[in-house]
Design a protein around this motif. Structure first.
Motif, PDB file in Angstrom:
ATOM      1  N   ASN A  28     -31.007 -47.869 -16.799  1.00  6.25           N
ATOM      2  CA  ASN A  28     -32.237 -47.867 -16.678  1.00  6.25           C
ATOM      3  C   ASN A  28     -32.837 -47.037 -15.741  1.00  6.25           C
ATOM      4  N   GLU A  29     -33.854 -46.285 -16.004  1.00  9.04           N
ATOM      5  CA  GLU A  29     -34.227 -45.022 -15.196  1.00  9.04           C
ATOM      6  C   GLU A  29     -34.552 -45.581 -13.899  1.00  9.04           C
ATOM      7  N   ASN A  30     -35.035 -46.642 -13.652  1.00  6.67           N
ATOM      8  CA  ASN A  30     -35.383 -47.103 -12.240  1.00  6.67           C
ATOM      9  C   ASN A  30     -34.119 -47.366 -11.487  1.00  6.67           C
ATOM     10  N   SER A  31     -33.010 -47.379 -12.132  1.00  3.12           N
ATOM     11  CA  SER A  31     -31.690 -47.557 -11.443  1.00  3.12           C
ATOM     12  C   SER A  31     -31.028 -46.209 -10.855  1.00  3.12           C
ATOM     13  N   VAL A  32     -31.754 -45.092 -11.294  1.00  2.00           N
ATOM     14  CA  VAL A  32     -30.900 -44.022 -11.417  1.00  2.00           C
ATOM     15  C   VAL A  32     -31.533 -43.133  -9.926  1.00  2.00           C
TER      16      VAL A  32
ATOM     17  N   TYR B 201     -30.200 -50.956  -8.133  1.00  3.08           N
ATOM     18  CA  TYR B 201     -30.751 -52.066  -9.220  1.00  3.08           C
ATOM     19  C   TYR B 201     -32.017 -51.534  -9.824  1.00  3.08           C
ATOM     20  N   SER B 202     -32.591 -52.376 -10.426  1.00  5.86           N
ATOM     21  CA  SER B 202     -33.744 -51.733 -11.333  1.00  5.86           C
ATOM     22  C   SER B 202     -34.846 -52.521 -11.225  1.00  5.86           C
TER      23      SER B 202
ATOM     24  N   GLN C 110     -36.656 -46.031 -24.653  1.00 12.37           N
ATOM     25  CA  GLN C 110     -37.226 -45.428 -23.598  1.00 12.37           C
ATOM     26  C   GLN C 110     -36.897 -45.788 -22.263  1.00 12.37           C
ATOM     27  N   HIS C 111     -37.209 -44.783 -21.298  1.00 15.20           N
ATOM     28  CA  HIS C 111     -36.870 -45.021 -19.984  1.00 15.20           C
ATOM     29  C   HIS C 111     -35.298 -45.302 -19.783  1.00 15.20           C
ATOM     30  N   GLU C 112     -34.278 -45.188 -20.584  1.00 12.36           N
ATOM     31  CA  GLU C 112     -32.993 -45.082 -20.625  1.00 12.36           C
ATOM     32  C   GLU C 112     -32.227 -44.141 -20.741  1.00 12.36           C
TER      33      GLU C 112
END
Length: 380
Positions: free
Chosen positions: A155-159, A98-99, A34-36
């Motif tokens: 990680n999605e927040n790194s994208v 970064y995440s 999830q979220h990756e």
């Protein structure tokens, strides 16, 4: 199904804290959760932080275990998305930074670089993502990405989705380093220090972080931009990018702060961006800061180093000493800003980048350590 991929793996450093890098075939063991996302890496910048981390002794409570796949300035193509991913689709070109958790009290007020779960999200997650050629489990997800691997889980927040910001595949390769060093330096000047045209800015250390700060100070139109380093070609590059004066620290015979003050003819230095992390440089440059000035520390200082801060003088002069991370911003917010500057000719990162095929990763690291290459980029 396990995926074979090439990776630059860091094994535990030796007793002298010399990093043990090995380029080898590994297996990616996991599919995106999830979220990756699973991505094919196109290129990745090498950051000084990767070299520092690989030379750090194992600290299990911090997630610093070996072997480990580092890398955190990736450029990639999405190959698979996990559940609930919304930031990108299969085939999209992305840049990586970064995440962060996006849920703690600091994230909720737009302070993601200081996320309360930062260490957990960026240092200690990703256990068991890779398997080395001899069967050891190697951790991934370093800063949410581990871009020193040809295929990786991120990680999605790194994208940062850049499909509408690129004009060619070459753009993606060149822009790989935007997610850390250049963001840190440029963001420190604008988001951190709030640089203005009346400011005199001093930048110590002219790697990607310092040169990012130089370019941002020029974009702001700062009155004077002073660059300090010990490598001649970096000083010349700083001039090309906007430095109005340079100081070769190898030629300083007395106190560095005195030479700096002489260089600006006693005028007030209002912002210092310190990127070297060198104890002597930090200590001496504190003395060069002017009244109501801000000293912003970006380079990681030595462990257990204690600065002698002249507190009464700092109080009387209304000065501040601050430690900033990652440009006080996120990749999603700042990468598009830097790309816009680059397209306008204001942020010529092509003057910093030197490409290396992944098979020459050890040479790239060596050239970065010796100062020959300012921003080496591995091409997968």
């Amino acid at each position: 199904m396990d995926i074979e991929t090439q990776a630059l793996v860091a094994y535990a450093p030796d007793s002298n804290l010399k990093a043990d890098w090995r380029l080898e075939q590994v297996k990616l063991l996991l599919s995106p959760k999830q979220h990756e996302l699973k991505v094919r890496m196109v290129a990745t910048g090498i950051c000084h932080s990767d070299l520092v981390a690989a030379s750090t002794p194992p600290i299990p409570e911090w997630g610093m275990t070996f072997p480990k796949v580092f890398g955190h300035e990736g450029a990639a193509i999405v190959e698979e998305v996990g559940p609930d991913v919304t930031v990108a689709n299969i085939g999209d070109p992305i840049l990586l930074s970064y995440s962060y958790c996006d849920d703690c009290s600091l994230c909720k007020i737009g302070q993601q670089p200081y996320c309360l779960r930062w260490a957990q999200m960026n240092m200690s997650s990703g256990q068991g993502y890779f398997e080395t050629h001899d069967g050891q489990h190697a951790s991934g997800m370093f800063l949410g990405q581990s871009s020193f691997a040809g295929t990786s889980i991120v990680n999605e927040n790194s994208v940062v989705n850049v499909k509408h910001l690129l004009q060619s595949d070459d753009d993606l390769m060149l822009l790989a380093p935007l997610g850390c060093g250049l963001m840190t330096g440029s963001g420190a000047v604008i988001n951190g220090a709030g640089g203005q045209p009346h400011d005199i800015v001093l930048v110590t250390g002219l790697g990607a972080v310092g040169l990012g700060a130089i370019m941002a100070a020029k974009i702001v139109g700062c009155e004077e931009i002073i660059a300090v380093d010990r490598v001649a070609h970096r000083l010349e590059t700083a001039r090309e990018l906007g430095a109005t004066k340079v100081l070769d620290s190898t030629k300083v015979r007395g106190n560095l702060s005195e030479d700096i003050r002489n260089l600006v003819q006693g005028r007030r230095i209002s912002i210092i961006i310190e990127t070297t992390g060198a104890a002597q440089v930090i200590q001496e440059c504190v003395q060069a800061l002017g009244k109501h000035g801000r000293f912003i520390q970006l380079g990681a200082p030595p462990l257990n180093f204690e600065i002698k801060l002249p507190l009464h003088a700092f109080f009387s002069a209304n000065q501040s000493f601050e430690c900033h991370f990652l440009g006080n911003t996120t990749g999603q917010e700042w990468v598009p800003v830097m790309i816009k500057w680059w397209r306008e000719g204001k942020f010529p990162i092509e003057k910093l980048v030197k490409y290396f095929p992944a098979r020459k990763a050890l040479q790239a690291i060596h050239e970065m350590e010796t100062g020959t290459a300012i921003k080496p980029v591995l091409v997968w």
